[in-house]
Design a protein around this motif. Sequence first.
Motif, short mmCIF file in Angstrom:
data_model
loop_
_atom_site.label_atom_id
_atom_site.label_comp_id
_atom_site.label_asym_id
_atom_site.label_seq_id
_atom_site.Cartn_x
_atom_site.Cartn_y
_atom_site.Cartn_z
N MET A 21 0.85 -1.17 0.00
CA MET A 21 0.00 0.00 0.00
C MET A 21 0.90 1.24 0.00
N ASP A 22 0.56 2.17 -0.82
CA ASP A 22 1.31 3.42 -0.95
C ASP A 22 1.22 4.22 0.35
N ASP A 23 2.33 4.82 0.76
CA ASP A 23 2.35 5.63 1.98
C ASP A 23 1.32 6.75 1.97
N ARG A 24 0.97 7.24 0.79
CA ARG A 24 -0.01 8.33 0.68
C ARG A 24 -1.39 7.89 1.18
N ALA A 25 -1.64 6.58 1.17
CA ALA A 25 -2.93 6.06 1.65
C ALA A 25 -3.14 6.34 3.13
N PHE A 26 -2.07 6.59 3.86
CA PHE A 26 -2.16 6.81 5.31
C PHE A 26 -2.27 8.28 5.70
N LYS A 27 -2.05 9.19 4.77
CA LYS A 27 -1.99 10.61 5.08
C LYS A 27 -3.25 11.12 5.76
N THR A 28 -4.42 10.82 5.22
CA THR A 28 -5.67 11.31 5.79
C THR A 28 -5.88 10.77 7.20
N LEU A 29 -5.60 9.48 7.40
CA LEU A 29 -5.77 8.88 8.72
C LEU A 29 -4.80 9.50 9.73
N ILE A 30 -3.56 9.65 9.35
CA ILE A 30 -2.57 10.24 10.27
C ILE A 30 -2.93 11.68 10.58
N ASP A 31 -3.33 12.43 9.58
CA ASP A 31 -3.75 13.82 9.82
C ASP A 31 -4.92 13.87 10.80
N SER A 65 2.13 -1.56 5.95
CA SER A 65 1.21 -2.52 5.33
C SER A 65 2.02 -3.68 4.77
N ASP A 66 1.31 -4.75 4.44
CA ASP A 66 1.98 -5.89 3.83
C ASP A 66 1.41 -6.14 2.44
N ASP A 67 1.92 -7.15 1.77
CA ASP A 67 1.52 -7.45 0.40
C ASP A 67 0.08 -7.92 0.28
N GLU A 68 -0.50 -8.38 1.37
CA GLU A 68 -1.89 -8.86 1.34
C GLU A 68 -2.90 -7.74 1.57
N GLY A 69 -2.42 -6.53 1.84
CA GLY A 69 -3.33 -5.40 2.07
C GLY A 69 -3.63 -5.15 3.54
N ASP A 70 -3.05 -5.94 4.45
CA ASP A 70 -3.20 -5.67 5.88
C ASP A 70 -2.40 -4.41 6.19
N TRP A 71 -2.90 -3.58 7.12
CA TRP A 71 -2.20 -2.36 7.47
C TRP A 71 -2.34 -2.05 8.95
N TRP A 72 -1.50 -1.13 9.43
CA TRP A 72 -1.50 -0.74 10.84
C TRP A 72 -0.98 0.68 10.99
N VAL A 73 -1.40 1.32 12.08
CA VAL A 73 -0.81 2.59 12.53
C VAL A 73 -0.50 2.43 14.01
N ASN A 89 -5.60 -3.54 10.83
CA ASN A 89 -6.67 -3.95 9.94
C ASN A 89 -6.22 -5.13 9.10
N ASP A 90 -7.10 -6.11 8.94
CA ASP A 90 -6.75 -7.28 8.13
C ASP A 90 -7.74 -7.54 7.00
N ASP A 91 -8.40 -6.49 6.53
CA ASP A 91 -9.33 -6.59 5.40
C ASP A 91 -8.80 -5.70 4.29
N LYS A 92 -8.36 -6.30 3.19
CA LYS A 92 -7.73 -5.52 2.12
C LYS A 92 -8.65 -4.49 1.50
N ASP A 93 -9.96 -4.65 1.67
CA ASP A 93 -10.91 -3.70 1.10
C ASP A 93 -11.22 -2.53 2.03
N PHE A 94 -10.78 -2.62 3.28
CA PHE A 94 -11.01 -1.56 4.26
C PHE A 94 -9.74 -0.73 4.36
N LYS A 95 -9.75 0.42 3.74
CA LYS A 95 -8.56 1.27 3.62
C LYS A 95 -8.50 2.29 4.77
#
Length: 124
Positions: A1-11, A27-35, A93-99
């Motif tokens: 996942m591109d780092d830009r995907a996190f900008k709104t959440l971090i802001d 994030s990982d290759d499966e679309g899981d992500w964390w902050v 988050n472990d749902d690739k569709d939930f950004k």
Amino acid sequence: MDDRAFKTLIDYLTRIPSVQTPISFGSDDEGDWWVKFSIDIHHDLAWHAVQELGCVVNYLSVNERLPSKFYPVSPAPYLNGGPTDYLSWVIENDDKDFKPDTLVKWLEGRLPQPVDDLSQWIEE
């Protein structure tokens, strides 16, 4: 996942009373992500922020749970120190569709508005 995907959440998270920067993310290759971030536990609204985030992220309702988790993490306190310096919080988050920006929409709809207006937060 591109780092830009996190900008709104971090802001958004940085506007929540007591949330501290820096905020790390990944994030990982499966679309899981964390902050991951710290909360100033001495701030008057710290536990209100924990409660609000826990409610929306973990337990919005019995039938409407988000595919994410909010929880504390810490290295071994006996080796490092207490919660002021070593307690962190993770949204995972472990749902690739939930950004990350989808989570922002859920938070914006349920946390005090505007989130950085201290007068909108309930103090006991």
